[in-house]
Motif scaffolding. Structure first.
Motif, PDB file in Angstrom:
ATOM      1  N   ALA A 239       5.457  -8.864   5.844  1.00 39.77           N
ATOM      2  CA  ALA A 239       4.999 -10.198   5.453  1.00 39.77           C
ATOM      3  C   ALA A 239       4.463 -10.230   4.032  1.00 39.77           C
ATOM      4  O   ALA A 239       4.431 -11.287   3.398  1.00 39.77           O
ATOM      5  CB  ALA A 239       3.930 -10.688   6.422  1.00 39.77           C
ATOM      6  N   LEU A 240       4.019  -9.063   3.527  1.00 40.96           N
ATOM      7  CA  LEU A 240       3.513  -8.979   2.165  1.00 40.96           C
ATOM      8  C   LEU A 240       4.647  -8.462   1.273  1.00 40.96           C
ATOM      9  O   LEU A 240       4.921  -7.264   1.229  1.00 40.96           O
ATOM     10  CB  LEU A 240       2.305  -8.051   2.114  1.00 40.96           C
ATOM     11  N   VAL A 241       5.294  -9.377   0.591  1.00 38.51           N
ATOM     12  CA  VAL A 241       6.543  -9.074  -0.102  1.00 38.51           C
ATOM     13  C   VAL A 241       6.405  -7.893  -1.052  1.00 38.51           C
ATOM     14  O   VAL A 241       7.297  -7.047  -1.147  1.00 38.51           O
ATOM     15  CB  VAL A 241       7.035 -10.329  -0.865  1.00 38.51           C
ATOM     16  N   HIS A 242       5.285  -7.795  -1.742  1.00 37.14           N
ATOM     17  CA  HIS A 242       5.103  -6.716  -2.723  1.00 37.14           C
ATOM     18  C   HIS A 242       4.928  -5.357  -2.050  1.00 37.14           C
ATOM     19  O   HIS A 242       5.007  -4.329  -2.729  1.00 37.14           O
ATOM     20  CB  HIS A 242       3.916  -7.016  -3.621  1.00 37.14           C
TER      21      HIS A 242
ATOM     22  N   GLN B 276      -0.280   6.808   4.976  1.00 33.93           N
ATOM     23  CA  GLN B 276      -1.683   6.470   5.226  1.00 33.93           C
ATOM     24  C   GLN B 276      -2.408   7.638   5.890  1.00 33.93           C
ATOM     25  O   GLN B 276      -3.551   7.938   5.552  1.00 33.93           O
ATOM     26  CB  GLN B 276      -1.779   5.208   6.103  1.00 33.93           C
ATOM     27  N   ARG B 277      -1.753   8.299   6.825  1.00 35.65           N
ATOM     28  CA  ARG B 277      -2.344   9.474   7.468  1.00 35.65           C
ATOM     29  C   ARG B 277      -2.545  10.593   6.439  1.00 35.65           C
ATOM     30  O   ARG B 277      -3.574  11.279   6.440  1.00 35.65           O
ATOM     31  CB  ARG B 277      -1.427   9.938   8.601  1.00 35.65           C
ATOM     32  N   ARG B 278      -1.593  10.794   5.556  1.00 33.99           N
ATOM     33  CA  ARG B 278      -1.693  11.848   4.549  1.00 33.99           C
ATOM     34  C   ARG B 278      -2.904  11.623   3.645  1.00 33.99           C
ATOM     35  O   ARG B 278      -3.643  12.569   3.329  1.00 33.99           O
ATOM     36  CB  ARG B 278      -0.427  11.884   3.688  1.00 33.99           C
ATOM     37  N   TRP B 279      -3.147  10.382   3.262  1.00 32.46           N
ATOM     38  CA  TRP B 279      -4.255  10.089   2.368  1.00 32.46           C
ATOM     39  C   TRP B 279      -5.595  10.333   3.081  1.00 32.46           C
ATOM     40  O   TRP B 279      -6.518  10.920   2.503  1.00 32.46           O
ATOM     41  CB  TRP B 279      -4.159   8.652   1.880  1.00 32.46           C
ATOM     42  N   THR B 280      -5.695   9.925   4.332  1.00 34.46           N
ATOM     43  CA  THR B 280      -6.922  10.192   5.084  1.00 34.46           C
ATOM     44  C   THR B 280      -7.126  11.683   5.267  1.00 34.46           C
ATOM     45  O   THR B 280      -8.248  12.197   5.133  1.00 34.46           O
ATOM     46  CB  THR B 280      -6.872   9.507   6.462  1.00 34.46           C
TER      47      THR B 280
ATOM     48  N   GLN C 289      -6.424  -2.602   6.009  1.00 28.46           N
ATOM     49  CA  GLN C 289      -5.531  -2.216   7.095  1.00 28.46           C
ATOM     50  C   GLN C 289      -4.915  -0.838   6.879  1.00 28.46           C
ATOM     51  O   GLN C 289      -4.851  -0.046   7.835  1.00 28.46           O
ATOM     52  CB  GLN C 289      -4.432  -3.279   7.267  1.00 28.46           C
ATOM     53  N   PRO C 290      -4.463  -0.482   5.680  1.00 26.99           N
ATOM     54  CA  PRO C 290      -3.896   0.857   5.474  1.00 26.99           C
ATOM     55  C   PRO C 290      -4.890   1.979   5.741  1.00 26.99           C
ATOM     56  O   PRO C 290      -4.573   2.956   6.429  1.00 26.99           O
ATOM     57  CB  PRO C 290      -3.453   0.829   4.009  1.00 26.99           C
TER      58      PRO C 290
ATOM     59  N   GLY D  97       4.483   3.912  -0.300  1.00 25.99           N
ATOM     60  CA  GLY D  97       3.084   4.210  -0.056  1.00 25.99           C
ATOM     61  C   GLY D  97       2.505   3.516   1.158  1.00 25.99           C
ATOM     62  O   GLY D  97       1.352   3.755   1.510  1.00 25.99           O
ATOM     63  N   TYR D  98       3.298   2.670   1.814  1.00 26.14           N
ATOM     64  CA  TYR D  98       2.771   1.898   2.941  1.00 26.14           C
ATOM     65  C   TYR D  98       3.441   2.258   4.256  1.00 26.14           C
ATOM     66  O   TYR D  98       3.565   1.435   5.153  1.00 26.14           O
ATOM     67  CB  TYR D  98       2.866   0.394   2.647  1.00 26.14           C
TER      68      TYR D  98
END
Length: 210
Positions: free
Chosen positions: A178-181, A193-197, A143-144, A187-188
């Motif tokens: 929903a994903l506690v971690h 995410q746009r920066r990494w792409t 998803q990211p 980073g999320y």
């Protein structure tokens, strides 16, 4: 579709030639997956880049199909080669693999390839993926990477495909929460995410020009 060993279809050389070639003791697929080559401080960046460009140009469509039909390391590597060379004829194949999400780790490479193709058709594939997998708050797949690629395409195309995912309390926020971690993890964010792409694609643009 079950995976098939390349040697079973007459392409036994492709894994050694394109996937497991080593750089400072690390196989190519592992360097691609970790992004080590994106750092100018890595001593092997120039050699790694040169070999990647050459292989992206030289590999045949049949060899790419042999890799895409195998396991995650081969699919990841093939998708990077496809993306670097912008072989848009693989769009449907890459899209099918992304939506199926049969194996781990390779999905980010599919998203890279679609971001490199850079068309509305690619944005629609990424949108379909996010529609299917962002509601699955029990799954951490790709998803990211898909969101980052879609945001880049929106910026290039002047579109707004990602808006409904990134709006307050939208599917992206719900998935992260929903994903506690991942909750409050810097980073999320959509911007990260746009920066990494952008980092991946801008490097690929530079390689292509040189």
């Amino acid at each position: 579709m079950p995976s098939q060993r390349p040697e079973e279809i007459g392409y036994g050389h492709v894994v050694k030639s394109y996937v497991t070639r080593t750089y400072s003791g690390l196989p190519r697929y592992l360097v691609l997956n970790g992004g080590r080559f994106l750092s100018p401080r890595w001593w092997h960046t120039a050699r790694f880049t040169r070999h990647l460009i050459n292989d992206a140009t030289a590999i045949t469509d049949e060899e790419l199909e042999a890799l895409l039909g195998y396991e995650w390391r081969s699919r990841l590597t093939a998708s990077w080669l496809i993306g670097v060379d912008r072989r848009e004829r693989f769009r449907a194949r890459i899209g099918d693999l992304l939506l199926a999400s049969e194996v781990c780790y390779s999905g980010g490479a599919y998203c890279f390839a679609l971001a490199r193709f850079g068309t509305h058709a690619d944005a629609e594939i990424l949108t379909a993926y996010l529609d299917r997998y962002l509601p699955r708050t029990d799954l951490r797949y790709d998803q990211p990477a898909a969101l980052g690629a879609l945001l880049r395409l929106d910026a290039q195309l002047g579109t707004h495909y990602a808006d409904r995912f990134t709006q307050p309390d939208g599917l992206w926020e719900q998935w992260v929460n929903a994903l506690v971690h991942l909750h409050d993890h810097p980073g999320y964010t959509p911007a990260e995410q746009r920066r990494w792409t952008d980092l991946q694609c801008d490097f690929a643009d530079g390689w292509s020009r040189t």
